[in-house]
Design an enzyme around this catalytic site. Structure first.
Site, PDB file in Angstrom:
ATOM      1  N   LYS A 120       0.833  -1.213   0.000  1.00 45.35           N
ATOM      2  CA  LYS A 120       0.000   0.000   0.000  1.00 45.35           C
ATOM      3  C   LYS A 120       0.866   1.260   0.000  1.00 45.35           C
ATOM      4  CE  LYS A 120      -1.651   2.222   3.453  1.00 45.35           C
ATOM      5  NZ  LYS A 120      -2.294   2.678   4.709  1.00 45.35           N
ATOM      6  N   ASP A 138      -6.396   1.042   0.847  1.00 46.71           N
ATOM      7  CA  ASP A 138      -6.505   1.315   2.278  1.00 46.71           C
ATOM      8  C   ASP A 138      -7.882   0.845   2.742  1.00 46.71           C
ATOM      9  OD1 ASP A 138      -8.306   3.193   1.351  1.00 46.71           O
ATOM     10  OD2 ASP A 138      -7.322   4.913   2.263  1.00 46.71           O
TER      11      ASP A 138
END
Length: 209
Positions: A120, A138
Site C-alpha cells: 500500500k 486502504d
C-alpha cells in the site's frame, strides 16, 4: 465485474469527485513516504499536524538520521504505534542514504525494499510522488470496492488485483482517490448513506440488502 458496469462506476466517481487529491501534505517524495508510514491506523489530519512540526527541521533522510529513535518517537507519539513507526522511518532513511544516494527510489520493487514500506505504501508513493499507475488499497478503498462489487476479496491484494482488472491502467491512480473520497463522504464504515448515493443502482451491497 463486467467492464461496462465498472466503466459506469468509474465515470460516476470521476463526476462526483473531480477535485480528488491526496489529503496528506508533503513537499517531496521523502516527506510523502514518511507521512504515509505515519498514516497507518491514523487520520490524515493528525499526520499533517505532526509532520508540519517534524518537517520544519527533519525533512530529508540525512536530517532525520540526526534524531535518535527516542527523539523521533516524541514527535510522532500522537500518531500511534510510534515505536514501530519511528524504527521504520529511521531504517528506511538509512537505506535511502546508503543504497539510493539520498533519493527515495522511484520504482515499486525498490520502494518495497525499504523498512515499513509494504504494497500500500509503495503504491501511494509510486503513484503520487512519481506519477506511476497504481491503486493503493486502504480501508476506504477496500470497503467501497467490496460493497460496490467492482472488486471483491478478503485481502487488500485480492481487491487491488480486482481493481486493476476492472479499471484502465491510466485511471488507476485517480480511481484510488475517487474511492477514498466516496468512502469518507458517502460510503461510511458504520452507516453508509445509501439513500443519497448516486451509485446505489450499481451497488451490490445496496441491491442485496
Amino acid at each position: 465485474m463486467e467492464n461496462t458496469k465498472a466503466q459506469k462506476i468509474l465515470k460516476e466517481l470521476a463526476a462526483l469527485y473531480p477535485d480528488a487529491q491526496p489529503a496528506l501534505e508533503f513537499g517531496s517524495p521523502y516527506e510523502l513516504l514518511v507521512a504515509v508510514i505515519l498514516s497507518a491506523q491514523c487520520t490524515d489530519e493528525r499526520v499533517n499536524k505532526v509532520t508540519k512540526v517534524l518537517f520544519e527541521k527533519y525533512n530529508t533522510p540525512e536530517k532525520m538520521l540526526t534524531l535518535t529513535q527516542a527523539e523521533l518517537e516524541k514527535y510522532i507519539f500522537s500518531c500511534g504505534f510510534y515505536r514501530n513507526k519511528a524504527a521504520h522511518i529511521l531504517s528506511a532513511s538509512h537505506d535511502i542514504v546508503e543504497k539510493f544516494d539520498g533519493n527515495v527510489p522511484c520504482t515499486l520493487d525498490r520502494l518495497k525494499t525499504l523498512a515499513g514500506v509494504g504494497q500500500k505504501t509503495a503504491n501511494v508513493v509510486y503513484a503520487v510522488a512519481f506519477g506511476g499507475d497504481a491503486i493503493a488499497v486502504d480501508t476506504h478503498v477496500f470497503r467501497v470496492s467490496n460493497r460496490l462489487g467492482v472488486a471483491e476479496g478478503n485481502t487488500p491484494a485480492k481487491v487491488e488485483a480486482g481493481l486493476n482488472a476492472a479499471f484502465p491502467k491510466s485511471e488507476w491512480s485517480k480511481a484510488h482517490h475517487y474511492l477514498i473520497y466516496h468512502g469518507r463522504r458517502v460510503c461510511h464504515s458504520q452507516k453508509p448513506d445509501c439513500v443519497n448515493c448516486t451509485l446505489r443502482d450499481l451497488c451490490k451491497f445496496y441491491n442485496n440488502k
